[in-house]
Design an enzyme around this catalytic site. Structure first.
Site, PDB file in Angstrom:
ATOM      1  N   ARG A 190      -4.032 130.589  23.085  1.00 48.21           N
ATOM      2  CA  ARG A 190      -4.247 131.194  24.394  1.00 48.21           C
ATOM      3  C   ARG A 190      -3.830 132.653  24.469  1.00 48.21           C
ATOM      4  O   ARG A 190      -4.584 133.520  24.884  1.00 48.21           O
ATOM      5  CB  ARG A 190      -3.418 130.447  25.450  1.00 48.21           C
ATOM      6  N   THR A 191      -2.587 132.923  24.074  1.00 46.42           N
ATOM      7  CA  THR A 191      -2.050 134.268  24.309  1.00 46.42           C
ATOM      8  C   THR A 191      -2.783 135.312  23.470  1.00 46.42           C
ATOM      9  O   THR A 191      -3.119 136.393  23.958  1.00 46.42           O
ATOM     10  CB  THR A 191      -0.533 134.286  24.036  1.00 46.42           C
ATOM     11  N   LYS A 194       4.556 139.068   1.718  1.00 45.90           N
ATOM     12  CA  LYS A 194       5.101 139.553   0.442  1.00 45.90           C
ATOM     13  C   LYS A 194       6.541 139.990   0.617  1.00 45.90           C
ATOM     14  O   LYS A 194       7.124 140.607  -0.281  1.00 45.90           O
ATOM     15  CB  LYS A 194       4.266 140.734  -0.068  1.00 45.90           C
ATOM     16  N   ARG A 246       4.011 138.961  18.974  1.00 49.72           N
ATOM     17  CA  ARG A 246       4.650 137.647  19.087  1.00 49.72           C
ATOM     18  C   ARG A 246       5.437 137.426  17.805  1.00 49.72           C
ATOM     19  O   ARG A 246       4.945 137.690  16.703  1.00 49.72           O
ATOM     20  CB  ARG A 246       3.615 136.538  19.250  1.00 49.72           C
ATOM     21  N   HIS A 257       8.868 135.439  27.406  1.00 43.77           N
ATOM     22  CA  HIS A 257       7.402 135.446  27.315  1.00 43.77           C
ATOM     23  C   HIS A 257       6.930 136.005  28.665  1.00 43.77           C
ATOM     24  O   HIS A 257       6.429 135.270  29.525  1.00 43.77           O
ATOM     25  CB  HIS A 257       6.908 134.015  27.074  1.00 43.77           C
TER      26      HIS A 257
HETATM   27  N1  ASP Z   1       2.565 128.828  24.599  1.00 47.71           N
HETATM   28  C1  ASP Z   1       3.923 128.921  25.092  1.00 47.71           C
HETATM   29  C2  ASP Z   1       4.765 129.794  24.187  1.00 47.71           C
HETATM   30  O1  ASP Z   1       4.241 130.444  23.310  1.00 47.71           O
HETATM   31  C3  ASP Z   1       4.530 127.614  25.339  1.00 47.71           C
HETATM   32  C4  ASP Z   1       4.674 126.706  24.154  1.00 47.71           C
HETATM   33  O2  ASP Z   1       4.394 127.069  23.027  1.00 47.71           O
HETATM   34  O3  ASP Z   1       5.116 125.584  24.390  1.00 47.71           O
HETATM   35  O4  ASP Z   1       5.966 129.859  24.352  1.00 47.71           O
END
Ligand code: ASP
Length: 331
Positions: free
Chosen positions: A70-71, A98, A120, A148
């Site tokens: 999603r993100t 590496k 991320r 987040h």
């Molecule tokens: N997608 C959200 C996160 O990246 C929640 C999860 O992974 O549970 O934190």
């Protein structure tokens, strides 16, 4: 198309931050500013032609060191709808594998003159480390168990839309129950910061092993009894059991966990009659949430959250690049 409320300080004073590393440190009016900015993108995204070229010529790098569906897609779509060139760094094929250090990766990204970097990472604080080394705005797309922020913003926007709360207004009088793996959840942390800052009453519910000690200091009420936590709730936000972050045994069994902390139709009936159901995804159907609850028409906000996510990320990318684009008042 609507324009943002005019109750904010002019120009960059409305959002004076260089990047978006967390909800911590944001004033309530700065959060509301981003929510209000996102409204125009909610509208645009519902049109057949979803294009605004204000970021044309800009390069956005998505550097995701941890898995995401999603993100990552949401940030990619957001950047593209604003006309930017969006590049996703393929970590699995990169020099990270590496053994390149995070600082070296940051310096490499910086040398490419990105105009914004979305990161991320599995370690809390890693995004801050990179942000300290690069010249452009950095957006935190989730760092370890820390924050987040765009998830919390999209959740707030979803609640506001679903309950028809006024723009620019606070969330006073709203009771939100967040249930699940609070201990490992950056979503819970960012949401607690965001919702309490907007004036909501936040309850957190988890088995003792998944409840952080001292959580009361975050202005929330902790519960171990899910039924009690649900009483009178306007919003029920369920969290995924984050098995990948668990070292050792935190729950007796998935079956027992569902029995005590799973959101079933019967249990949802303890909340307000039309309480909203939320989950950031990915869901463990049949464990923290039953399918017939996740798929409830009208009350389940799970796909609406995804929709709001694109709008929020467009707002963040637009606002954070105003300085480099020389937008008036954003010098
Ligand atoms: N997608 C959200 C996160 O990246 C929640 C999860 O992974 O549970 O934190």
């Amino acid at each position: 198309m609507t324009s943002p409320g005019n109750s904010y300080p002019a120009g960059s004073a409305a959002f004076p931050h260089r990047g978006l590393l967390g909800i911590a440190g944001l004033a309530p009016h700065e959060i509301l500013f981003l929510l209000d900015e996102a409204e125009q993108w909610v509208e645009l995204n519902r049109l057949p032609q979803k294009r605004d070229d204000r970021l044309a010529g800009l390069t956005i790098i998505n550097a995701f060191f941890e898995n995401s569906t999603r993100t990552l897609l949401s940030f990619e779509i957001a950047g593209k709808r604003l006309g930017a060139d969006v590049v996703n760094m393929a970590v699995a094929q990169s020099s990270v594998k590496k053994g390149e250090t995070l600082i070296d990766t940051a310096m490499t990204l910086n040398a490419m003159h990105a105009d914004a970097i979305v990161i991320r990472h599995g370690s809390s604080g890693a995004v801050q480390l990179i942000a300290d080394k690069v010249d452009c705005p950095v957006l935190n797309a989730g760092d370890g168990q820390h924050e987040h922020p765009t998830q919390a913003l999209l959740d707030a926007l979803t609640i506001r839309h679903a309950l028809n709360l006024p723009r620019g207004g606070a969330f006073n009088g709203l009771a939100v129950t967040i249930c699940g793996d609070i201990l490992h959840s950056r979503v819970a942390r960012s949401n607690i910061l965001c919702l309490t800052s907007l004036g909501a009453e936040v309850r957190v519910c988890a088995p003792p092993a998944l409840m952080p000690t001292g959580i009361e200091a975050m202005q929330v009420t902790p519960f171990h009894d899910f039924d009690a936590a649900l009483r009178g709730a306007d919003v029920v936000m369920m969290l995924r059991l984050q098995q990948e972050r668990m070292q050792g045994q935190f729950i007796a069994s998935p079956r027992e966990y569902r029995h005590l902390y799973g959101l079933t139709l019967d249990r949802l009936a303890k909340a307000k009659p039309d309480a909203l159901v939320m989950h950031p995804g990915p869901m463990n159907r049949g464990i923290e949430i039953d399918s017939n609850v996740a798929d409830l028409a009208e009350r389940s906000m799970i796909t609406r959250q995804v929709e709001m996510g694109v709008a929020i990320r467009m707002a963040c990318l637009d606002v954070l690049t105003r300085r480099s684009r020389g937008v008036e008042g954003w010098s």
